[in-house]
Motif scaffolding. Structure first.
Motif, short mmCIF file in Angstrom:
data_model
loop_
_atom_site.label_atom_id
_atom_site.label_comp_id
_atom_site.label_asym_id
_atom_site.label_seq_id
_atom_site.Cartn_x
_atom_site.Cartn_y
_atom_site.Cartn_z
N LEU A 53 36.44 44.75 40.28
CA LEU A 53 37.35 44.33 41.36
C LEU A 53 37.32 45.35 42.50
N TYR A 54 37.24 46.61 42.13
CA TYR A 54 37.24 47.67 43.15
C TYR A 54 35.98 47.56 44.02
N LEU A 55 34.87 47.30 43.36
CA LEU A 55 33.60 47.29 44.10
C LEU A 55 33.36 45.97 44.83
N SER A 56 34.04 44.91 44.39
CA SER A 56 33.76 43.60 44.95
C SER A 56 34.52 43.37 46.26
N GLU A 57 33.84 42.67 47.17
CA GLU A 57 34.52 42.30 48.42
C GLU A 57 35.33 41.02 48.23
N ASP A 58 34.94 40.25 47.23
CA ASP A 58 35.66 38.99 46.96
C ASP A 58 36.19 39.02 45.51
N PRO A 59 37.44 39.43 45.31
CA PRO A 59 37.96 39.55 43.95
C PRO A 59 38.02 38.23 43.17
N VAL A 60 38.16 37.12 43.91
CA VAL A 60 38.28 35.82 43.23
C VAL A 60 37.01 35.52 42.42
N THR A 61 35.86 35.89 42.96
CA THR A 61 34.60 35.66 42.24
C THR A 61 34.60 36.41 40.91
N VAL A 62 35.06 37.66 40.97
CA VAL A 62 35.11 38.48 39.75
C VAL A 62 36.07 37.87 38.74
N LEU A 63 37.24 37.45 39.22
CA LEU A 63 38.25 36.88 38.33
C LEU A 63 37.75 35.57 37.71
N ASN A 64 37.02 34.79 38.50
CA ASN A 64 36.45 33.55 37.96
C ASN A 64 35.40 33.85 36.89
N ALA A 65 34.64 34.91 37.14
CA ALA A 65 33.61 35.30 36.16
C ALA A 65 34.25 35.70 34.82
N TYR A 66 35.46 36.21 34.88
CA TYR A 66 36.18 36.57 33.65
C TYR A 66 37.00 35.39 33.09
N GLU A 67 36.76 34.21 33.66
CA GLU A 67 37.40 32.96 33.22
C GLU A 67 38.92 33.01 33.34
N LEU A 68 39.40 33.66 34.39
CA LEU A 68 40.84 33.68 34.65
C LEU A 68 41.16 32.54 35.61
N THR A 69 42.31 31.95 35.41
CA THR A 69 42.69 30.85 36.29
C THR A 69 43.91 31.23 37.13
N ALA A 70 43.95 30.72 38.33
CA ALA A 70 45.05 31.06 39.24
C ALA A 70 46.34 30.38 38.79
#
Lengths: 240, 133
Positions: free
Chosen positions: B59-76
């Protein structure tokens, strides 16, 4: 046919029971000890990782403060010299300005320490330190501690114990410490279960290079590393 | 007569032994259950801290946190993002705070197991605004 007689006299069953129960007890104790060690190890590992990320987040907040200063100084300054002078003057507290490098680079360094997860304990530690420095004798020390005791804490002056409740992980934990003699470097001893405090004195060192006005970026990260206090104090000259 | 008395004594002893064994077994089983629970929580915490640490770094390194969260299969959801893993739940909250020179993206990863928060990892990042040379 000869009939075989099974001899299980009175007392044999009791002996077997004692052996079986003792074995089971031993196994249970070993299991619980192992589980407790696993739990302590995982708690310690979690605490170490959490501490790092807490320090890192605090570092980011400080960086935001520094950047606000850079924006303000950049708007007012006419050239790089005036800019750096203004930055050095308006630098937030606890930040170190280093503009005397050979390559005319300007660095700003700050250190992040662990923030205690036990605010009341930290508050009490500060009171104990201050009172120990000012105290004339033991009685005076206890009187001063009683006077400046943080809210929500109770002191037993005879037993020299302080009791309070700390909220840890949304649970109330009763805490009791015994105050040591005011000349002792160790201010208190735990009577209740001690907290798992970070004892390794790690600090996070953050250094950014302040870019000249002509550049598109205001700063560039140069160091973001875990170190210990002694090492950080010794290393004044950096070779980038 | 003697044999009958001996049999009665043995039977009585066996009964007492059985009773005591059951009592001891109950206590010891409780200990085993506590140990198992502790061990289970420790395993979850250890696994979760590794996952949370990786997530925080990404998350720290990513410019788009949503992509990272989706990759971890987290849902909003209403409070942020959430997802179930092996026996624990990961919750992520995010807030953008405007600062004089840019934006401070405050994120927090918390791991919950058995309705108890095991730990929280803050994962803040300051994103500087563009400089005007």
């Amino acid at each position: 046919m000869k009939k075989r007689k099974i001899a299980l006299g009175p007392g044999a069953a009791s002996l077997i029971l004692i052996v079986v129960v003792l074995s089971m007890c031993m196994l249970a104790v070993l299991t619980i000890l192992s589980a407790r060690n696993d739990e302590n190890l995982s708690l310690r590992s979690t605490a170490m990782v959490s501490n790092y990320y807490r320090m890192s987040s605090a570092g980011e907040e400080k960086l935001a403060e520094l950047d606000a200063v850079l924006v303000e100084c950049a708007a007012e300054a006419s050239d790089d010299t005036a800019y750096y002078e203004a930055v050095a003057e308006k630098l937030p507290e606890d930040m170190i300005f280093d503009g005397e490098t050979e390559e005319n680079h300007v660095y700003v360094t700050w250190y992040e320490k662990n923030v205690s997860q036990y605010p009341k304990l930290t508050e009490l530690e500060e009171v104990l330190d201050t009172c120990a420095e000012d105290a004339m004798n033991e009685e005076d020390y206890i009187n001063q501690v009683t006077k400046y005791l943080p809210d929500g804490m109770t002191i037993d002056a005879d037993k020299k114990t302080v009791t309070w409740t700390e909220v840890v992980d949304e649970q109330e934990v009763p805490c009791t410490i015994q105050i040591q003699n005011y000349v002792e470097p160790q201010r208190y001893l735990w009577i209740s279960t001690p907290f798992m405090v970070n004892e390794d004195k790690r600090i996070l060192e953050c250094t950014v290079e302040v870019c000249p006005l002509s550049e598109s970026e205001r700063f560039v990260w140069k160091a973001h590393r875990i170190t210990v206090e002694e090492e950080a104090e010794e290393e004044e000259n950096w070779d980038w | 007569m003697k044999d009958s008395h001996r049999a009665n004594t043995l039977l009585l002893e066996l009964l007492i032994v059985l009773l005591f064994f059951m009592l001891a077994a109950t206590t010891i089983i409780e200990l085993f259950a506590t140990a198992r629970q502790k061990s289970h929580t420790a395993t979850i915490r250890t696994n979760a801290i590794v996952v949370a640490q990786n997530m925080a770094d990404e998350l720290y390194l990513s410019e788009d946190p949503v992509t990272v969260l989706n990759a971890y299969e987290l849902t909003a959801n209403e409070t942020g993002w959430a997802g179930e893993r092996d026996g624990y739940q990961i919750n992520v909250t995010s807030e953008d705070i405007a600062k004089a020179g840019g934006t401070l993206r405050k994120m927090e990863i918390s791991v919950v197991a058995d309705e108890k928060v095991l730990f929280t990892l803050p994962c803040d990042k300051y994103i500087a605004g563009e400089a005007t040379p």
